[in-house]
Design an enzyme around this catalytic site. Structure first.
Site, PDB file in Angstrom:
ATOM      1  N   ALA A  47     -57.825  32.994  70.774  1.00 25.01           N
ATOM      2  CA  ALA A  47     -56.518  32.384  70.510  1.00 25.01           C
ATOM      3  C   ALA A  47     -55.790  33.138  69.411  1.00 25.01           C
ATOM      4  O   ALA A  47     -54.586  33.396  69.514  1.00 25.01           O
ATOM      5  CB  ALA A  47     -56.685  30.912  70.132  1.00 25.01           C
ATOM      6  N   GLU A  48     -56.499  33.509  68.339  1.00 22.55           N
ATOM      7  CA  GLU A  48     -55.893  34.313  67.276  1.00 22.55           C
ATOM      8  C   GLU A  48     -56.879  35.332  66.729  1.00 22.55           C
ATOM      9  O   GLU A  48     -58.080  35.056  66.628  1.00 22.55           O
ATOM     10  CB  GLU A  48     -55.401  33.449  66.106  1.00 22.55           C
ATOM     11  CG  GLU A  48     -53.970  32.977  66.231  1.00 22.55           C
ATOM     12  CD  GLU A  48     -53.848  31.768  67.118  1.00 22.55           C
ATOM     13  OE1 GLU A  48     -52.753  31.545  67.680  1.00 22.55           O
ATOM     14  OE2 GLU A  48     -54.846  31.044  67.267  1.00 22.55           O
ATOM     15  N   THR A  49     -56.333  36.478  66.373  1.00 22.07           N
ATOM     16  CA  THR A  49     -57.021  37.452  65.537  1.00 22.07           C
ATOM     17  C   THR A  49     -56.270  37.513  64.213  1.00 22.07           C
ATOM     18  O   THR A  49     -55.048  37.689  64.190  1.00 22.07           O
ATOM     19  CB  THR A  49     -57.053  38.838  66.194  1.00 22.07           C
ATOM     20  OG1 THR A  49     -57.842  38.780  67.388  1.00 22.07           O
ATOM     21  CG2 THR A  49     -57.654  39.871  65.252  1.00 22.07           C
ATOM     22  N   HIS A  78     -56.302  27.513  62.052  1.00 23.88           N
ATOM     23  CA  HIS A  78     -57.747  27.731  62.190  1.00 23.88           C
ATOM     24  C   HIS A  78     -58.152  29.143  61.795  1.00 23.88           C
ATOM     25  O   HIS A  78     -59.212  29.347  61.203  1.00 23.88           O
ATOM     26  CB  HIS A  78     -58.204  27.386  63.609  1.00 23.88           C
ATOM     27  CG  HIS A  78     -58.109  28.490  64.600  1.00 23.88           C
ATOM     28  ND1 HIS A  78     -56.920  28.832  65.219  1.00 23.88           N
ATOM     29  CD2 HIS A  78     -59.044  29.354  65.079  1.00 23.88           C
ATOM     30  CE1 HIS A  78     -57.138  29.837  66.042  1.00 23.88           C
ATOM     31  NE2 HIS A  78     -58.412  30.177  65.977  1.00 23.88           N
TER      32      HIS A  78
END
Length: 260
Positions: A47-49, A78
């Site tokens: 979802a995210e880096t 997060h």
């Protein structure tokens, strides 16, 4: 060949690793070219880096940027908590971001993330309800990632939502469906389809709007929240003035090096 440290961290875990929301944390000595960071985030396919560099500001320890597999975003909870988990050496760590200074602090067994609150107002977005396949009260904020909240009757209704993701992808909102919870005070699911993530496992940025929204309805400023995704996650929520404090646990599940 260039080697970059890589950590995959489950943030806001429910009770053990492999719950919560996985984020990649990649500490850098200096920024890479933006297209390269976007390509790395696509390769990670989380979802995210989160990319960090040591900050030159007196107000922060690190500068922090977040990328989904398709786009850079202006706020992520997060992955910030995960970055704090990786980089904290004392009792707190401060990140300079597009959304201002975000601080992660130790609080017993939890890490607490301090974020700006996002107030929402009642509105009508019929195309959103149609995309979600539900009817409920709708609220909207332009703060953060453009939070939209749809209030449903109960947790069962939240769990039963089956969105039209192609339709959601056309709407520029971070979409939360939410209701009173069964075992926790509130339950929600979050769809970041416009940002390249159909359903997000656990979403700190959505709770910048959900916390003031529910604090008013519950009549108290402290409560627990279940994000009822397939992975599931728990957030310990607190409203302090115009700030939202989100507490959670993190677990590092992968440590290695990204090779370029």
């Amino acid at each position: 060949m260039t080697s970059i440290p890589f950590f995959q961290v489950d943030a806001f875990v429910a009770d053990a690793p492999l719950t919560g929301n996985p984020a990649a944390v990649m500490p850098l000595d200096g920024w890479l070219d933006e297209p390269l960071m976007q390509a790395i985030a696509a390769e990670n396919n989380l979802a995210e880096t989160a990319f960090t560099v040591p900050s030159e500001s007196d107000d922060a320890d690190f500068d922090l940027r977040w990328f989904t597999p398709t786009v850079e975003i202006g706020m992520c909870g997060h992955a910030t908590l995960a970055s704090g988990h990786v980089l904290m050496t004392g009792e707190r760590v401060r990140f300079a971001t597009q959304s201002g200074i975000l601080t992660v602090t130790r609080a017993g067994e939890l890490l607490e993330l301090d974020m700006p609150a996002a107030q929402v107002e009642p509105t009508k977005v019929p195309e959103l309800e149609k995309a979600l396949g539900v009817t409920g009260e709708t609220f909207l904020s332009r703060a953060g990632n453009g939070n939209a909240i749809v209030l449903l009757e109960d947790q069962a209704a939240v769990l039963s939502v089956q969105p039209d993701f192609a339709a959601l992808a056309k709407l520029p909102y971070l979409v939360s469906v939410t209701a009173p919870g069964d075992e926790h005070d509130i339950a929600s699911r979050v769809f970041a389809t416009y940002h390249g993530v159909p359903e997000d496992p656990v979403t700190g940025s959505a709770h910048t709007a959900l916390v003031p929204f529910w604090a008013k309805r519950l009549g108290r400023d402290s409560f627990t929240a279940l994000q009822a995704s397939e992975r599931s996650g728990i957030l310990h929520c607190r409203l302090e003035g115009d700030r939202v404090i989100l507490g959670g646990r993190c677990a590092t599940v992968i440590v290695g090096n990204f090779q370029l």
